[in-house]
Design an enzyme around this catalytic site. Structure first.
Site, PDB file in Angstrom:
ATOM      1  N   SER A 185       0.790  -1.232   0.000  1.00 56.51           N
ATOM      2  CA  SER A 185       0.000   0.000   0.000  1.00 56.51           C
ATOM      3  C   SER A 185       0.820   1.278   0.000  1.00 56.51           C
ATOM      4  O   SER A 185       0.332   2.326  -0.430  1.00 56.51           O
ATOM      5  CB  SER A 185      -0.939   0.015   1.208  1.00 56.51           C
ATOM      6  OG  SER A 185      -0.207  -0.027   2.421  1.00 56.51           O
ATOM      7  N   HIS A 213      -5.375  -4.183  -0.990  1.00 54.61           N
ATOM      8  CA  HIS A 213      -5.287  -3.127  -2.002  1.00 54.61           C
ATOM      9  C   HIS A 213      -5.307  -3.690  -3.423  1.00 54.61           C
ATOM     10  O   HIS A 213      -5.108  -2.938  -4.375  1.00 54.61           O
ATOM     11  CB  HIS A 213      -4.016  -2.298  -1.785  1.00 54.61           C
ATOM     12  CG  HIS A 213      -4.084  -1.418  -0.580  1.00 54.61           C
ATOM     13  ND1 HIS A 213      -4.564  -0.126  -0.613  1.00 54.61           N
ATOM     14  CD2 HIS A 213      -3.759  -1.664   0.719  1.00 54.61           C
ATOM     15  CE1 HIS A 213      -4.511   0.394   0.607  1.00 54.61           C
ATOM     16  NE2 HIS A 213      -4.027  -0.523   1.427  1.00 54.61           N
ATOM     17  N   LYS A 243     -12.190  -0.851   1.043  1.00 58.22           N
ATOM     18  CA  LYS A 243     -11.418  -0.061   0.091  1.00 58.22           C
ATOM     19  C   LYS A 243     -12.157  -0.031  -1.248  1.00 58.22           C
ATOM     20  O   LYS A 243     -13.101   0.725  -1.411  1.00 58.22           O
ATOM     21  CB  LYS A 243      -9.994  -0.603   0.009  1.00 58.22           C
ATOM     22  CG  LYS A 243      -9.237  -0.398   1.326  1.00 58.22           C
ATOM     23  CD  LYS A 243      -7.826  -0.888   1.271  1.00 58.22           C
ATOM     24  CE  LYS A 243      -7.036  -0.520   2.510  1.00 58.22           C
ATOM     25  NZ  LYS A 243      -7.575  -1.063   3.778  1.00 58.22           N
TER      26      LYS A 243
END
Length: 396
Positions: A185, A213, A243
């Site tokens: 990340s 991610h 996310k």
């Protein structure tokens, strides 16, 4: 307050401020979209993990509202008593389909997944090979398991093979696991999963990929494991639902017997109230949307490539990111904090990332373009970056 505690807190907080390591928390006034309001000021938002813009998606809002009307605002219990609703079952079936596995289990957060899954399988008689840049939740999950933690150099496959061989041949451990982020990340690079799988097969390692991610971002949205076509080779696929998915929670996907074991042995599943009905319904629909179309995924990558090219052309050091995550590496922590502050003053919200999130001397402002940004927003952001960068001597 205890005098010794008060002295400890004041001394250490002041030290953090002096070193540029104290993080000021800003309250977002309204929705966390491509434009946000902080302290009454409209800002181009480049700090959100809301990759696909789903956190403010109108269809998902309606789905969540409908579920609240039917099921209420809370699940009412832990999953193992009577907090498992048919909504949770449907979500987990959809997650397994999404990740190409036999089954899946959902948790209250991505952090909880790593605290739950690692310690449910690994113990003091085992060893874990962990990439040096793995997320804090992986590190804490490894510590909780009490297994021997053996860090290997970031994405260094020679070092991983050497340490896997040493661990295997030592005969000291019942099980050995290799753990990596799918997408890192802070730098935006992708794990070398094919090589990791090859080493795992050679030394009979358990494979564990945290794709927080990557889910919704790589593999045409289906994640980094799918990107490499390794769905049948990875034992644990971990992901977050906060996310790219845009809501909250996390999941583990894998073989049915693994998921059955986590349901009876992972403590966050056993002892935390289930995710709320509205959230579960919205998550399920978000996953369906990603599976149905790559439109948002494609727009995210187009915007990421556009911002990356613009910053590089201006002369910023953006590292070796392979994803839309775009760090502007400043180095000095105080200068990084100053740079971020000036961006905000000029109209761009991009947070400074410093130690302990990244190593000392590698402070950066991390940019997270999303599918919801327009080219006009990104052009405005680039103009502000140029102005602030020249003013502070970061670029010439």
């Amino acid at each position: 307050m205890s005098k010794i505690l008060d002295a400890f807190l004041n001394e250490n907080l002041e030290a953090l401020r002096d070193q540029g390591l104290y993080n000021e928390i800003d309250a977002v006034e309204g929705a966390n979209g491509p434009i946000i309001q902080v302290n009454g000021k409209k800002l181009i938002n480049l700090s959100s993990n809301n990759y696909l813009g789903l956190a403010t998606n109108e269809e998902l809002k309606q789905v969540a509202k409908k579920a609240i009307d039917e099921y209420g605002v809370g699940a009412g219990a832990v999953r193992t008593i009577n907090g498992t609703m048919d909504l949770h079952v449907k979500l987990e079936e959809k997650l397994a389909e999404f990740k190409g596995t036999e089954a899946a289990i959902s948790y209250q957060s991505g952090f909880n997944c790593n605290m739950a899954a690692i310690s449910a399988v690994m113990d003091k008689n085992d060893a874990i090979l962990s990439d040096q840049l793995n997320h804090a939740s992986i590190i804490d999950g490894c510590r909780l398991s009490k297994a021997k933690i053996i860090a290997y150099k970031h994405s260094d496959m020679d070092d991983l093979r050497t340490k896997a061989k040493e661990a295997k041949e030592s005969g000291l451990y019942n099980k050995i696991m290799v753990i990596t982020d799918g997408v890192f990340s802070m730098d935006g690079d992708i794990a070398k999963l094919p090589e990791i799988v090859e080493i795992a097969k050679e030394f009979d390692l358990i494979t564990y990929v945290d794709d927080a991610h990557g889910s919704g971002v790589t593999g045409k949205g289906k994640g980094t494991v799918k990107h490499f076509g390794l769905e049948k080779e990875i034992d644990f696929q971990i992901g977050t639902l906060s996310k790219a998915i845009g809501v909250v929670g996390g999941y583990v996907a894998g073989k049915k017997n693994l998921i059955d074991w986590l349901k009876v042995r992972s403590r966050p599943f056993l002892f935390s109230t289930a995710v709320t009905p509205g959230d579960v319904a919205a998550i399920t629909r978000a996953v369906e949307m990603i599976m149905e179309s790559t439109e948002l995924h494609d727009r995210l990558w187009e915007n990421g490539d556009y911002l990356k090219a613009g910053l590089k052309k201006l002369g910023f050091e953006i590292g070796a990111s392979e994803t839309p995550i775009t760090p502007c590496i400043i180095g000095d922590e105080k200068l990084t904090q100053q740079f971020s502050k000036r961006l905000v003053e000029e109209g761009v919200y991009a947070k400074a990332i410093v130690f302990p999130t990244v190593p000392k001397g590698t402070g950066r402002v991390r940019n997270m373009p999303t599918a919801a940004h327009t080219k006009e927003m990104l052009d405005d952001a680039l103009a502000i970056y140029e102005k602030v960068g020249r003013e502070l001597g970061v670029i010439n």
